[in-house]
Design a protein around this motif. Structure first.
Motif, PDB file in Angstrom:
ATOM      1  N   ARG A   2      55.723 -12.086  -2.064  1.00  0.00           N
ATOM      2  CA  ARG A   2      55.789 -13.147  -3.066  1.00  0.00           C
ATOM      3  C   ARG A   2      55.200 -12.657  -4.373  1.00  0.00           C
ATOM      4  N   LEU A   3      55.685 -13.214  -5.454  1.00  0.00           N
ATOM      5  CA  LEU A   3      55.255 -12.806  -6.793  1.00  0.00           C
ATOM      6  C   LEU A   3      53.759 -13.023  -6.981  1.00  0.00           C
ATOM      7  N   ARG A   4      53.267 -14.132  -6.488  1.00  0.00           N
ATOM      8  CA  ARG A   4      51.841 -14.427  -6.629  1.00  0.00           C
ATOM      9  C   ARG A   4      50.998 -13.394  -5.879  1.00  0.00           C
ATOM     10  N   ASP A   5      51.454 -12.982  -4.704  1.00  0.00           N
ATOM     11  CA  ASP A   5      50.727 -11.959  -3.936  1.00  0.00           C
ATOM     12  C   ASP A   5      50.730 -10.631  -4.680  1.00  0.00           C
ATOM     13  N   LYS A   6      51.851 -10.321  -5.321  1.00  0.00           N
ATOM     14  CA  LYS A   6      51.949  -9.088  -6.106  1.00  0.00           C
ATOM     15  C   LYS A   6      50.939  -9.099  -7.247  1.00  0.00           C
ATOM     16  N   ILE A   7      50.812 -10.225  -7.928  1.00  0.00           N
ATOM     17  CA  ILE A   7      49.856 -10.344  -9.035  1.00  0.00           C
ATOM     18  C   ILE A   7      48.431 -10.196  -8.517  1.00  0.00           C
ATOM     19  N   ASN A   8      48.163 -10.791  -7.357  1.00  0.00           N
ATOM     20  CA  ASN A   8      46.832 -10.682  -6.752  1.00  0.00           C
ATOM     21  C   ASN A   8      46.516  -9.222  -6.421  1.00  0.00           C
ATOM     22  N   GLU A   9      47.500  -8.503  -5.898  1.00  0.00           N
ATOM     23  CA  GLU A   9      47.308  -7.075  -5.603  1.00  0.00           C
ATOM     24  C   GLU A   9      47.048  -6.280  -6.882  1.00  0.00           C
ATOM     25  N   ASP A  10      47.750  -6.656  -7.950  1.00  0.00           N
ATOM     26  CA  ASP A  10      47.561  -5.965  -9.219  1.00  0.00           C
ATOM     27  C   ASP A  10      46.182  -6.220  -9.811  1.00  0.00           C
ATOM     28  N   VAL A  11      45.623  -7.395  -9.548  1.00  0.00           N
ATOM     29  CA  VAL A  11      44.239  -7.676  -9.975  1.00  0.00           C
ATOM     30  C   VAL A  11      43.297  -6.707  -9.263  1.00  0.00           C
ATOM     31  N   LYS A  12      43.503  -6.535  -7.967  1.00  0.00           N
ATOM     32  CA  LYS A  12      42.657  -5.610  -7.197  1.00  0.00           C
ATOM     33  C   LYS A  12      42.802  -4.185  -7.707  1.00  0.00           C
ATOM     34  N   GLU A  13      44.037  -3.779  -8.003  1.00  0.00           N
ATOM     35  CA  GLU A  13      44.277  -2.427  -8.528  1.00  0.00           C
ATOM     36  C   GLU A  13      43.590  -2.233  -9.880  1.00  0.00           C
ATOM     37  N   ALA A  14      43.648  -3.250 -10.726  1.00  0.00           N
ATOM     38  CA  ALA A  14      42.992  -3.172 -12.035  1.00  0.00           C
ATOM     39  C   ALA A  14      41.480  -3.065 -11.874  1.00  0.00           C
ATOM     40  N   MET A  15      40.945  -3.746 -10.865  1.00  0.00           N
ATOM     41  CA  MET A  15      39.502  -3.662 -10.609  1.00  0.00           C
ATOM     42  C   MET A  15      39.134  -2.252 -10.169  1.00  0.00           C
ATOM     43  N   LYS A  16      39.936  -1.670  -9.286  1.00  0.00           N
ATOM     44  CA  LYS A  16      39.671  -0.308  -8.816  1.00  0.00           C
ATOM     45  C   LYS A  16      39.781   0.699  -9.955  1.00  0.00           C
ATOM     46  N   ALA A  17      40.730   0.474 -10.857  1.00  0.00           N
ATOM     47  CA  ALA A  17      40.951   1.387 -11.971  1.00  0.00           C
ATOM     48  C   ALA A  17      39.982   1.115 -13.132  1.00  0.00           C
ATOM     49  N   LYS A  18      39.143   0.096 -12.976  1.00  0.00           N
ATOM     50  CA  LYS A  18      38.190  -0.308 -14.004  1.00  0.00           C
ATOM     51  C   LYS A  18      38.888  -0.654 -15.329  1.00  0.00           C
ATOM     52  N   ASP A  19      40.052  -1.285 -15.202  1.00  0.00           N
ATOM     53  CA  ASP A  19      40.819  -1.747 -16.358  1.00  0.00           C
ATOM     54  C   ASP A  19      40.465  -3.223 -16.580  1.00  0.00           C
ATOM     55  N   ALA A  20      39.380  -3.450 -17.307  1.00  0.00           N
ATOM     56  CA  ALA A  20      38.847  -4.798 -17.484  1.00  0.00           C
ATOM     57  C   ALA A  20      39.823  -5.710 -18.226  1.00  0.00           C
ATOM     58  N   LYS A  21      40.540  -5.173 -19.193  1.00  0.00           N
ATOM     59  CA  LYS A  21      41.463  -5.986 -19.977  1.00  0.00           C
ATOM     60  C   LYS A  21      42.587  -6.552 -19.100  1.00  0.00           C
ATOM     61  N   LYS A  22      43.191  -5.689 -18.300  1.00  0.00           N
ATOM     62  CA  LYS A  22      44.273  -6.128 -17.417  1.00  0.00           C
ATOM     63  C   LYS A  22      43.728  -7.062 -16.335  1.00  0.00           C
ATOM     64  N   ARG A  23      42.583  -6.702 -15.772  1.00  0.00           N
ATOM     65  CA  ARG A  23      41.973  -7.532 -14.730  1.00  0.00           C
ATOM     66  C   ARG A  23      41.729  -8.943 -15.248  1.00  0.00           C
ATOM     67  N   ASP A  24      41.146  -9.060 -16.436  1.00  0.00           N
ATOM     68  CA  ASP A  24      40.828 -10.372 -16.984  1.00  0.00           C
ATOM     69  C   ASP A  24      42.093 -11.171 -17.313  1.00  0.00           C
ATOM     70  N   ALA A  25      43.104 -10.494 -17.835  1.00  0.00           N
ATOM     71  CA  ALA A  25      44.360 -11.176 -18.162  1.00  0.00           C
ATOM     72  C   ALA A  25      45.008 -11.732 -16.898  1.00  0.00           C
ATOM     73  N   LEU A  26      45.039 -10.925 -15.847  1.00  0.00           N
ATOM     74  CA  LEU A  26      45.664 -11.375 -14.602  1.00  0.00           C
ATOM     75  C   LEU A  26      44.830 -12.449 -13.911  1.00  0.00           C
ATOM     76  N   ARG A  27      43.527 -12.377 -14.063  1.00  0.00           N
ATOM     77  CA  ARG A  27      42.679 -13.433 -13.492  1.00  0.00           C
ATOM     78  C   ARG A  27      42.934 -14.770 -14.185  1.00  0.00           C
ATOM     79  N   LEU A  28      43.143 -14.730 -15.501  1.00  0.00           N
ATOM     80  CA  LEU A  28      43.484 -15.957 -16.223  1.00  0.00           C
ATOM     81  C   LEU A  28      44.784 -16.548 -15.680  1.00  0.00           C
ATOM     82  N   LEU A  29      45.728 -15.680 -15.405  1.00  0.00           N
ATOM     83  CA  LEU A  29      47.004 -16.118 -14.846  1.00  0.00           C
ATOM     84  C   LEU A  29      46.800 -16.735 -13.458  1.00  0.00           C
TER      85      LEU A  29
END
Length: 147
Positions: A2-29
């Motif tokens: 599901r699309l929502r699960d994909k976004i959740n996985e991408d939040v985790k990936e952004a956290m691992k990559a220490k990409d705070a900007k992407k992590r925060d944007a996806l968390r807002l979503l």
């Protein structure tokens, strides 16, 4: 997936990559999804998720325009970056030529003859092109074809 699960996985990936900007944007979503689920007491389908993403993009676009007018380039860029993250989850957008072809079919189908029939065209086009083209683009193209 599901699309929502994909976004959740991408939040985790952004956290691992220490990409705070992407992590925060996806968390807002994700928080926007959660808010709708709580308010309406329903589980979101992929279509619902796409509509929410489109709403968030529109909000960011409006904010970026206001920041631009106020001369706040750094804040405008933040909004544009968030839009770029969100757009990756939307279906591919129709090109202008494809949009014209689809709208011509819709105009023929609903029997629209003049600009007065824009309501009929927009009603059918909004349903058929949901997620594939922005409402503003659909409206401008339909007006050109009918006008």
């Amino acid at each position: 997936m599901r699309l929502r699960d994909k976004i959740n996985e991408d939040v985790k990936e952004a956290m691992k990559a220490k990409d705070a900007k992407k992590r925060d944007a996806l968390r807002l979503l994700m928080s926007a999804f959660k808010q709708i689920e709580v308010d309406e007491r329903k589980e979101l389908s992929d279509e619902d998720v796409i509509k929410i993403i489109q709403q968030q993009i529109k909000r960011r676009d409006d904010a970026a325009e206001q920041y631009k007018n106020a001369g706040r380039e750094e804040l405008m860029q933040n909004e544009l970056d968030e839009i770029a993250y969100y757009q990756t989850y939307l279906p591919a957008q129709l090109s202008d030529d494809e949009l014209v072809l689809v709208l011509k079919e819709i105009i023929a189908k609903v029997g629209a003859l003049s600009i007065k029939d824009i309501g009929k065209v927009m009603g059918a086009a909004s349903k058929e092109l949901s997620g594939k083209a922005d409402g503003k683009r659909i409206n401008e193209c339909a007006k050109n074809l009918l006008g």
